[in-house]
Design a protein around this motif. Structure first.
Motif, PDB file in Angstrom:
ATOM      1  N   UNK A  24      -0.051  34.513  36.105  1.00 39.78           N
ATOM      2  CA  UNK A  24      -0.425  33.725  34.916  1.00 39.78           C
ATOM      3  C   UNK A  24      -0.954  34.574  33.768  1.00 39.78           C
ATOM      4  N   UNK A  25      -1.204  35.852  34.005  1.00 37.87           N
ATOM      5  CA  UNK A  25      -1.662  36.718  32.913  1.00 37.87           C
ATOM      6  C   UNK A  25      -0.554  37.014  31.917  1.00 37.87           C
ATOM      7  N   UNK A  26       0.706  36.847  32.328  1.00 36.44           N
ATOM      8  CA  UNK A  26       1.839  37.116  31.442  1.00 36.44           C
ATOM      9  C   UNK A  26       2.085  35.874  30.600  1.00 36.44           C
ATOM     10  N   UNK A  27       1.812  35.997  29.312  1.00 38.74           N
ATOM     11  CA  UNK A  27       1.871  34.852  28.410  1.00 38.74           C
ATOM     12  C   UNK A  27       3.115  34.839  27.534  1.00 38.74           C
ATOM     13  N   UNK A  28       3.888  35.924  27.523  1.00 39.60           N
ATOM     14  CA  UNK A  28       5.049  35.991  26.637  1.00 39.60           C
ATOM     15  C   UNK A  28       6.027  37.043  27.144  1.00 39.60           C
ATOM     16  N   UNK A  29       7.306  36.823  26.812  1.00 36.10           N
ATOM     17  CA  UNK A  29       8.371  37.775  27.142  1.00 36.10           C
ATOM     18  C   UNK A  29       9.239  37.977  25.905  1.00 36.10           C
ATOM     19  N   UNK A  30       9.610  39.236  25.645  1.00 34.51           N
ATOM     20  CA  UNK A  30      10.646  39.557  24.672  1.00 34.51           C
ATOM     21  C   UNK A  30      11.782  40.211  25.444  1.00 34.51           C
ATOM     22  N   UNK A  31      12.931  39.542  25.480  1.00 31.68           N
ATOM     23  CA  UNK A  31      14.084  40.025  26.246  1.00 31.68           C
ATOM     24  C   UNK A  31      15.183  40.408  25.262  1.00 31.68           C
ATOM     25  N   UNK A  32      15.387  41.729  25.095  1.00 34.20           N
ATOM     26  CA  UNK A  32      16.369  42.231  24.141  1.00 34.20           C
ATOM     27  C   UNK A  32      17.642  42.604  24.894  1.00 34.20           C
TER      28      UNK A  32
END
Length: 438
Positions: free
Chosen positions: A275-283
Motif C-alpha cells: 500500500x505504500x506504492x501510490x502511483x505508477x508511470x509505465x513508459x
C-alpha cells in the motif's frame, strides 16, 4: 544537443589536463533534461539543489533462474543491485551541481558486432553532496523508484531523475542484475526479478529512512508515498508489482513454473501488494502484445497509473500493447499520453554522441525516427511532474491533466493553445486520454 554534452571516455580524456579525473572536468553549459525554448511549463527544473550518490545493495537467497535445471530446480544466489540515488541537497560554498556518469553502449557481453563500450556524460547533480533536511513534511520526501528497459541502465533517464529530485523527491534508479547492457543475460531473469527488485528496493529504502539507521537518507524519505517509474521491461515489473498478475499462459514462458509467484490468484502474489506504492508511470510497458496479462490480471491493478507510449511502438506494441493495458486496467484511475508517430524509445535520454559514433544500432537504442528526443524528455518531465505532484503530494496540478482533445489525428490547430502549460502550436502530435476506475 551540443556535442560537448556527451562524449566517449577516450575523447573526454583527450580534453582533460594530464592527471585529471573525469569528475574534475569543467561543467558544461547544457545537460540532459534542460528545457528547450518550447518546453511545456512543468518541465522546468525545480527550486532545490540536487545531490547524487551510488550504492550497491544485496538481495540474498534469490532463485537463480538462469542456472535452474531439472536436477537442480531451486539454486539460490545473491542479487547485487547498483543504485543511483538523487536527492535534494545542501551544497557547500563553491560546490557545483555537476557530475560525470559512466554508462555502457552495446547489446551485452559477447557480441562482437556491438561490443560493450563505456562512455561518459555529464549530469546536473553534486556527487556525494550533503542531503538537505526533510522540510517538505514530517515524513520526508516522497520516493520514486526507477526501473530501466532490457537491456538498459539506471542512468538512461537522468533527464527525469535529476529533474524530479530538484522538485522534492528522493529518486532511486536500479541497475537490474543480468538486465543491463554491461551484464545482459537470459530473459527469464528479467521476467522473474523485475517486480521483486522493485519491492526489495522499496523495503531497503524504508529501512534507511528510519531514524537512527545511520544512512544519509535517515529521516528524509516518506516511503508511504512511493511511485514506480518503469520503462519497457521496467514497466512490466512496475505493473506486476502493483497488482497486475500475469496470466496462466505467461507462467509457461519460463520452464519450471517459477513465474507463478507473479500470477493473478496466487496467494503469495496477492499478499505482496504494497500500500505504500501510490502511483505508477509505465513508459512503453512490455507485455500487452505478448499476452502476459489477461483481463482478470489487468483488473487487479488499483494504483493510479500514467501510461506513456508511441503509437508506432514495434517492441511493446500499441493497439495490442500499451493501449490494451491502459484500457484493461479497469480498476485503476489512469491516463495515457501518446506520441503520434513515435516508436519504442519514449523514455531514454536523447542519443549521446558516443552512440551516434558507434553506428546505427547503438544510436537507435536511444533515438526516435521522427521525434526530437529532447522534446520527448521535456514533455515527459511536464506530465510526470503533474501526475506525481497530484498522487504523491496532493498538489493542485489537476488542470495540467484535464485537457481538451486536440484536432483529429493530432493535426495542428488553434486549440492546441488550450493545453495548460503548452505554448501556442506546441502540443501537436500528442494525445492525452483519461479513464477513471470503474
Amino acid at each position: 544537443m551540443a556535442m560537448h554534452l556527451v562524449m566517449g571516455a577516450a575523447a573526454m580524456a583527450a580534453f582533460a589536463p594530464v592527471g585529471a579525473s573525469a569528475a574534475a572536468l569543467a561543467p558544461t553549459a547544457e545537460y540532459y533534461g534542460d528545457a528547450r525554448p518550447d518546453a511545456p511549463e512543468l518541465a522546468a527544473r525545480g527550486p532545490l539543489r540536487v545531490g547524487v550518490r551510488t550504492q550497491v545493495i544485496e538481495h540474498a537467497g534469490q532463485l537463480d533462474i538462469l542456472r535452474a535445471t531439472a536436477g537442480n530446480p531451486d539454486p539460490r544466489y545473491t542479487r547485487k543491485l547498483t543504485l543511483e540515488i538523487w536527492y535534494p541537497a545542501s551544497l557547500a560554498p563553491g560546490e557545483k551541481e555537476h557530475t560525470v556518469y559512466t554508462d555502457v553502449l552495446g547489446s551485452g557481453p559477447g557480441n562482437p558486432a556491438r561490443p560493450n563500450t563505456p562512455f561518459q556524460f555529464t549530469g546536473r547533480a553534486a556527487r556525494d553532496a550533503k542531503p538537505a533536511p526533510a522540510t517538505v513534511s514530517s515524513s520526508g520526501y516522497p520516493l520514486v523508484i526507477v526501473s530501466h528497459g532490457y537491456p538498459g541502465s539506471r542512468l538512461q533517464m537522468s533527464y527525469l531523475t535529476e529533474n524530479l529530485a530538484s522538485k522534492g523527491y528522493i529518486v532511486v534508479a536500479i541497475d537490474h542484475a543480468e538486465s543491463t547492457r554491461a551484464d545482459k543475460a537470459g530473459f527469464p531473469s528479467t521476467l522473474l526479478n523485475r517486480p521483486l527488485d522493485d519491492l526489495f528496493v522499496l523495503e531497503t529504502v524504508a529501512g534507511w529512512s528510519k531514524a537512527g539507521s545511520g544512512h544519509f537518507l535517515a529521516g528524509r524519505v516518506d516511503t508511504g508515498n512511493t511511485a514506480l517509474v518503469g520503462y519497457s521491461m521496467g514497466g512490466y515489473g512496475a505493473l506486476n508489482a502493483v497488482g497486475a498478475g500475469i496470466s496462466e499462459a505467461a507462467v509457461a514462458y519460463v520452464s519450471g513454473g517459477a513465474l507463478a509467484i507473479h500470477q493473478q490468484g496466487n496467494p503469495r502474489f496477492d499478499a505482496r501488494r504494497d500500500p505504500r506504492i501510490k502511483a505508477v508511470v509505465a513508459i512503453a510497458p512490455w507485455g500487452g502484445a505478448g499476452k502476459i496479462w489477461d483481463a482478470a490480471g489487468l483488473a487487479g491493478m488499483r494504483t493510479p497509473t500514467l501510461f506513456i507510449g508511441g503509437d508506432q511502438d514495434d517492441i511493446s506494441g500499441y493497439e495490442d500493447g500499451v493501449l490494451r493495458l491502459f484500457q484493461g486496467a479497469v480498476n485503476a484511475d489512469r491516463y495515457l499520453l501518446t506520441y503520434r508517430g513515435a516508436r519504442h524509445n519514449t523514455a531514454p535520454n536523447s542519443p549521446p554522441p558516443a552512440a551516434a559514433a558507434a553506428g546505427f544500432e547503438d544510436f537507435m537504442a536511444y533515438a526516435e525516427p521522427v521525434w526530437d528526443s529532447r522534446r520527448i524528455n521535456n514533455i515527459n518531465q511536464h506530465f510526470i511532474t503533474a501526475f506525481l505532484g497530484i498522487t504523491l503530494k496532493g498538489q493542485p496540478l489537476q488542470p495540467y491533466l484535464d485537457l481538451p482533445a486536440l484536432p483529429a489525428a493530432g493535426t495542428a490547430g488553434p486549440d492546441t493553445a488550450e493545453w495548460k502549460g503548452f505554448r501556442k502550436r506546441a502540443a501537436v502530435g500528442l494525445q492525452l486520454r483519461h479513464l477513471p476506475a470503474q
